[in-house]
Design a protein around this motif. Sequence first.
Motif, PDB file in Angstrom:
ATOM      1  N   THR A 275       0.807  -1.226   0.000  1.00 14.98           N
ATOM      2  CA  THR A 275       0.000   0.000   0.000  1.00 14.98           C
ATOM      3  C   THR A 275       0.833   1.264   0.000  1.00 14.98           C
ATOM      4  OG1 THR A 275      -0.157  -0.047   2.408  1.00 14.98           O
ATOM      5  CG2 THR A 275      -1.971  -1.057   1.164  1.00 14.98           C
TER       6      THR A 275
ATOM      7  N   LYS B  60       0.659  -2.107   4.400  1.00 13.84           N
ATOM      8  CA  LYS B  60       0.076  -3.450   4.338  1.00 13.84           C
ATOM      9  C   LYS B  60       0.562  -4.160   3.079  1.00 13.84           C
ATOM     10  CE  LYS B  60      -4.185  -2.238   4.393  1.00 13.84           C
ATOM     11  NZ  LYS B  60      -5.638  -2.281   4.354  1.00 13.84           N
ATOM     12  N   SER B  61       0.634  -5.490   3.138  1.00 16.11           N
ATOM     13  CA  SER B  61       1.023  -6.247   1.954  1.00 16.11           C
ATOM     14  C   SER B  61       0.004  -7.344   1.681  1.00 16.11           C
ATOM     15  CB  SER B  61       2.422  -6.839   2.109  1.00 16.11           C
ATOM     16  OG  SER B  61       2.435  -7.870   3.062  1.00 16.11           O
TER      17      SER B  61
ATOM     18  N   GLU C  21     -10.841  -3.347   0.544  1.00 19.40           N
ATOM     19  CA  GLU C  21      -9.782  -2.657   1.289  1.00 19.40           C
ATOM     20  C   GLU C  21      -8.495  -2.497   0.474  1.00 19.40           C
ATOM     21  OE1 GLU C  21      -9.517  -6.993   2.668  1.00 19.40           O
ATOM     22  OE2 GLU C  21     -11.108  -5.588   2.263  1.00 19.40           O
ATOM     23  N   TRP C  22      -8.392  -3.198  -0.656  1.00 17.29           N
ATOM     24  CA  TRP C  22      -7.227  -3.099  -1.533  1.00 17.29           C
ATOM     25  C   TRP C  22      -7.519  -2.343  -2.810  1.00 17.29           C
ATOM     26  CZ3 TRP C  22      -2.281  -4.048  -0.608  1.00 17.29           C
ATOM     27  CH2 TRP C  22      -1.984  -4.724   0.566  1.00 17.29           C
TER      28      TRP C  22
END
Length: 132
Positions: A41, A54-55, A70-71
Amino acid sequence: MAVPVLVAVLAAVLAGAGAQCPAAADLRGVNGTRVCAELFTDDSPYYDKCCGGKSLVVECGADVPYVPWEWSGSVSSLVVGPRCQLTVWALPGKHGKMKTFGSGAVPRLQEVRRGLFGTWNNAIRGYYCKCN
């Protein structure tokens, strides 16, 4: 004399580019399985601080026409594993502009053009990842 110094400095800077991004060969799942790609992100104006936040680990063969909410629109950097290809789309349902990334790190998607005026920063809405 100034040109060799400039070349040496540029080489040192480029050698450190993507330093925080994992190497493509280092992508492994929790249990040691092969990973196709990893999405992140966060990016930064400094390459050694990219691939943060985040990953999302992408398994080989993953076909995701709709990125989880959320992605959606939050991927800023990515790494693709060896002998793998990650194809991404700018619109949900695998529509719109498309781009295929080969093995390696892309620490700043804002430097990857998407059409005439846009970039791939925060633009991924669907993806397909395959490995050989």
